[in-house]
Design a protein around this motif. Sequence first.
Motif, PDB file in Angstrom:
ATOM      1  N   ILE A  77      79.959  86.799  94.294  1.00 52.99           N
ATOM      2  CA  ILE A  77      79.078  85.533  94.437  1.00 52.99           C
ATOM      3  C   ILE A  77      79.668  85.231  95.705  1.00 52.99           C
ATOM      4  O   ILE A  77      80.380  85.041  96.493  1.00 52.99           O
ATOM      5  CB  ILE A  77      79.817  84.300  93.549  1.00 52.99           C
ATOM      6  CG1 ILE A  77      79.883  84.574  92.263  1.00 52.99           C
ATOM      7  CG2 ILE A  77      79.087  83.147  93.957  1.00 52.99           C
ATOM      8  CD1 ILE A  77      80.622  83.509  91.206  1.00 52.99           C
ATOM      9  N   PRO A  78      78.378  85.498  96.779  1.00 49.84           N
ATOM     10  CA  PRO A  78      78.397  85.059  98.094  1.00 49.84           C
ATOM     11  C   PRO A  78      78.797  83.617  98.268  1.00 49.84           C
ATOM     12  O   PRO A  78      78.295  82.728  97.561  1.00 49.84           O
ATOM     13  CB  PRO A  78      77.020  85.222  98.736  1.00 49.84           C
ATOM     14  CG  PRO A  78      76.413  86.094  97.660  1.00 49.84           C
ATOM     15  CD  PRO A  78      77.054  85.726  96.325  1.00 49.84           C
ATOM     16  N   PRO A  79      79.161  83.093  99.355  1.00 51.50           N
ATOM     17  CA  PRO A  79      79.499  81.797  99.755  1.00 51.50           C
ATOM     18  C   PRO A  79      78.363  80.989 100.002  1.00 51.50           C
ATOM     19  O   PRO A  79      77.173  81.417 100.315  1.00 51.50           O
ATOM     20  CB  PRO A  79      80.431  81.795 101.111  1.00 51.50           C
ATOM     21  CG  PRO A  79      79.838  83.092 101.860  1.00 51.50           C
ATOM     22  CD  PRO A  79      79.330  84.124 100.606  1.00 51.50           C
ATOM     23  N   LYS A  80      78.613  79.642  99.347  1.00 51.04           N
ATOM     24  CA  LYS A  80      77.385  78.726  99.432  1.00 51.04           C
ATOM     25  C   LYS A  80      77.241  78.403 101.162  1.00 51.04           C
ATOM     26  O   LYS A  80      78.066  78.472 101.759  1.00 51.04           O
ATOM     27  CB  LYS A  80      77.635  77.567  98.784  1.00 51.04           C
ATOM     28  CG  LYS A  80      77.527  77.917  97.287  1.00 51.04           C
ATOM     29  CD  LYS A  80      77.301  76.553  96.376  1.00 51.04           C
ATOM     30  CE  LYS A  80      76.819  76.761  94.985  1.00 51.04           C
ATOM     31  NZ  LYS A  80      75.714  76.488  94.795  1.00 51.04           N
ATOM     32  N   GLY A  81      76.010  77.996 101.317  1.00 49.37           N
ATOM     33  CA  GLY A  81      75.792  77.602 102.743  1.00 49.37           C
ATOM     34  C   GLY A  81      76.302  76.131 102.941  1.00 49.37           C
ATOM     35  O   GLY A  81      76.721  75.606 101.991  1.00 49.37           O
ATOM     36  N   GLU A  82      76.126  75.724 104.315  1.00 47.92           N
ATOM     37  CA  GLU A  82      76.709  74.234 104.549  1.00 47.92           C
ATOM     38  C   GLU A  82      75.639  73.145 104.034  1.00 47.92           C
ATOM     39  O   GLU A  82      74.568  73.368 103.786  1.00 47.92           O
ATOM     40  CB  GLU A  82      77.028  74.373 105.998  1.00 47.92           C
ATOM     41  CG  GLU A  82      78.138  75.034 106.464  1.00 47.92           C
ATOM     42  CD  GLU A  82      78.447  75.062 107.786  1.00 47.92           C
ATOM     43  OE1 GLU A  82      78.257  74.026 108.435  1.00 47.92           O
ATOM     44  OE2 GLU A  82      79.105  76.102 108.363  1.00 47.92           O
ATOM     45  N   PRO A 121      79.310  89.936 101.617  1.00 50.21           N
ATOM     46  CA  PRO A 121      78.927  88.657 102.163  1.00 50.21           C
ATOM     47  C   PRO A 121      79.879  87.893 103.153  1.00 50.21           C
ATOM     48  O   PRO A 121      79.508  87.146 104.053  1.00 50.21           O
ATOM     49  CB  PRO A 121      78.912  87.726 101.143  1.00 50.21           C
ATOM     50  CG  PRO A 121      78.665  88.657  99.963  1.00 50.21           C
ATOM     51  CD  PRO A 121      79.217  89.684 100.420  1.00 50.21           C
ATOM     52  N   GLY A 122      81.177  88.400 103.244  1.00 44.15           N
ATOM     53  CA  GLY A 122      82.127  87.807 104.231  1.00 44.15           C
ATOM     54  C   GLY A 122      82.887  86.771 103.539  1.00 44.15           C
ATOM     55  O   GLY A 122      83.080  86.456 102.417  1.00 44.15           O
ATOM     56  N   PRO A 123      83.714  85.872 104.454  1.00 41.27           N
ATOM     57  CA  PRO A 123      84.671  85.047 104.129  1.00 41.27           C
ATOM     58  C   PRO A 123      83.919  84.007 102.997  1.00 41.27           C
ATOM     59  O   PRO A 123      83.074  83.410 103.450  1.00 41.27           O
ATOM     60  CB  PRO A 123      85.071  84.437 105.554  1.00 41.27           C
ATOM     61  CG  PRO A 123      85.026  85.611 106.239  1.00 41.27           C
ATOM     62  CD  PRO A 123      83.609  86.374 106.091  1.00 41.27           C
ATOM     63  N   VAL A 134      77.510  85.903 105.048  1.00 43.07           N
ATOM     64  CA  VAL A 134      76.075  85.810 104.754  1.00 43.07           C
ATOM     65  C   VAL A 134      76.101  85.090 103.534  1.00 43.07           C
ATOM     66  O   VAL A 134      76.757  85.299 102.483  1.00 43.07           O
ATOM     67  CB  VAL A 134      75.783  87.431 104.475  1.00 43.07           C
ATOM     68  CG1 VAL A 134      74.116  87.378 103.798  1.00 43.07           C
ATOM     69  CG2 VAL A 134      75.612  88.139 105.768  1.00 43.07           C
ATOM     70  N   THR A 135      75.603  83.690 103.609  1.00 42.48           N
ATOM     71  CA  THR A 135      75.556  82.961 102.666  1.00 42.48           C
ATOM     72  C   THR A 135      74.436  83.362 101.312  1.00 42.48           C
ATOM     73  O   THR A 135      73.630  84.051 101.572  1.00 42.48           O
ATOM     74  CB  THR A 135      75.062  81.487 102.952  1.00 42.48           C
ATOM     75  OG1 THR A 135      73.696  81.367 103.393  1.00 42.48           O
ATOM     76  CG2 THR A 135      76.002  81.142 104.080  1.00 42.48           C
ATOM     77  N   GLN A 136      74.576  82.504 100.182  1.00 41.77           N
ATOM     78  CA  GLN A 136      73.528  82.682  98.989  1.00 41.77           C
ATOM     79  C   GLN A 136      71.994  82.651  99.543  1.00 41.77           C
ATOM     80  O   GLN A 136      71.376  83.280  98.817  1.00 41.77           O
ATOM     81  CB  GLN A 136      73.826  81.785  97.944  1.00 41.77           C
ATOM     82  CG  GLN A 136      75.261  81.911  97.507  1.00 41.77           C
ATOM     83  CD  GLN A 136      75.655  81.266  96.049  1.00 41.77           C
ATOM     84  OE1 GLN A 136      74.897  80.740  95.460  1.00 41.77           O
ATOM     85  NE2 GLN A 136      76.783  81.022  95.985  1.00 41.77           N
ATOM     86  N   ASP A 137      71.906  81.796 100.650  1.00 42.81           N
ATOM     87  CA  ASP A 137      70.677  81.563 101.158  1.00 42.81           C
ATOM     88  C   ASP A 137      70.200  82.417 101.998  1.00 42.81           C
ATOM     89  O   ASP A 137      68.909  82.678 102.194  1.00 42.81           O
ATOM     90  CB  ASP A 137      70.435  79.985 101.758  1.00 42.81           C
ATOM     91  CG  ASP A 137      70.793  78.889 101.066  1.00 42.81           C
ATOM     92  OD1 ASP A 137      70.435  79.075  99.778  1.00 42.81           O
ATOM     93  OD2 ASP A 137      71.086  77.778 101.350  1.00 42.81           O
ATOM     94  N   MET A 171      74.375  85.453  92.175  1.00 42.05           N
ATOM     95  CA  MET A 171      75.242  86.857  92.037  1.00 42.05           C
ATOM     96  C   MET A 171      74.721  87.802  92.599  1.00 42.05           C
ATOM     97  O   MET A 171      73.599  88.021  92.430  1.00 42.05           O
ATOM     98  CB  MET A 171      75.723  86.993  90.561  1.00 42.05           C
ATOM     99  CG  MET A 171      76.961  87.495  90.370  1.00 42.05           C
ATOM    100  SD  MET A 171      77.500  87.508  88.783  1.00 42.05           S
ATOM    101  CE  MET A 171      76.093  88.079  87.934  1.00 42.05           C
ATOM    102  N   ALA A 172      75.477  88.455  93.337  1.00 46.66           N
ATOM    103  CA  ALA A 172      75.044  89.966  94.193  1.00 46.66           C
ATOM    104  C   ALA A 172      75.729  90.975  93.595  1.00 46.66           C
ATOM    105  O   ALA A 172      76.783  91.133  93.200  1.00 46.66           O
ATOM    106  CB  ALA A 172      75.228  89.609  95.733  1.00 46.66           C
ATOM    107  N   GLU A 173      74.851  92.002  93.239  1.00 50.67           N
ATOM    108  CA  GLU A 173      75.543  93.473  93.076  1.00 50.67           C
ATOM    109  C   GLU A 173      75.275  94.345  94.487  1.00 50.67           C
ATOM    110  O   GLU A 173      74.264  94.414  94.833  1.00 50.67           O
ATOM    111  CB  GLU A 173      74.728  93.893  91.928  1.00 50.67           C
ATOM    112  CG  GLU A 173      75.165  93.245  90.572  1.00 50.67           C
ATOM    113  CD  GLU A 173      74.387  93.801  89.365  1.00 50.67           C
ATOM    114  OE1 GLU A 173      74.849  93.381  88.128  1.00 50.67           O
ATOM    115  OE2 GLU A 173      73.317  94.417  89.477  1.00 50.67           O
ATOM    116  N   LEU A 174      76.517  94.988  94.844  1.00 48.72           N
ATOM    117  CA  LEU A 174      76.408  96.126  96.017  1.00 48.72           C
ATOM    118  C   LEU A 174      76.719  97.251  95.447  1.00 48.72           C
ATOM    119  O   LEU A 174      77.782  97.507  94.984  1.00 48.72           O
ATOM    120  CB  LEU A 174      77.011  95.244  96.966  1.00 48.72           C
ATOM    121  CG  LEU A 174      76.827  94.043  97.502  1.00 48.72           C
ATOM    122  CD1 LEU A 174      77.652  92.767  96.997  1.00 48.72           C
ATOM    123  CD2 LEU A 174      77.023  93.765  99.076  1.00 48.72           C
TER     124      LEU A 174
END
Length: 146
Positions: free
Chosen positions: A141-146, A78-80, A8-11, A118-121
């Motif tokens: 910090i979630p991964p950036k999208g492509e 968010p994942g890898p 799940v990317t930053q977007d 930045m995400a708080e969970l």
Amino acid sequence: MLKEYRSVTQDEIELGQTFTKSKKITKQDVENFAVTTGDMNPAHMDDQYAQQSIFKTRIAHGMLGAGLISACLGMNLPGPGTIYLGQTLKFVHPIYFNDEITAKVEVVNLIDKKKFIMAELYTTVVNQDGDLLIEGTATVIPPKGE
């Protein structure tokens, strides 16, 4: 064997998104964790010692439950590609051998840092009876999208 994972990317990350992951905690899990970390506390490793404790039996390392939270964040939400910045943990109740524990992560805050999100969970671990074992907050910090 390589698998394709989708993050799940930053977007894409949104308030309220959740993910859960469950695992049965075995004696072997506890012993493997002890060997890996060097935490041989007799509350986890020694039946006679544990019988004299407030729990009256051996218990799992609380960090074993916290590791399941890390697995949710690193592999699913968010994942890898996620950068794990911090985690607060409150250990509320022990994890016993053969407990089926479930970690849950829920996006509760998104902070725009201009160059990244930045995400708080809110993070929890419960047992098969729904007893709260661990709670806290993770910052990533979630991964950036492509």
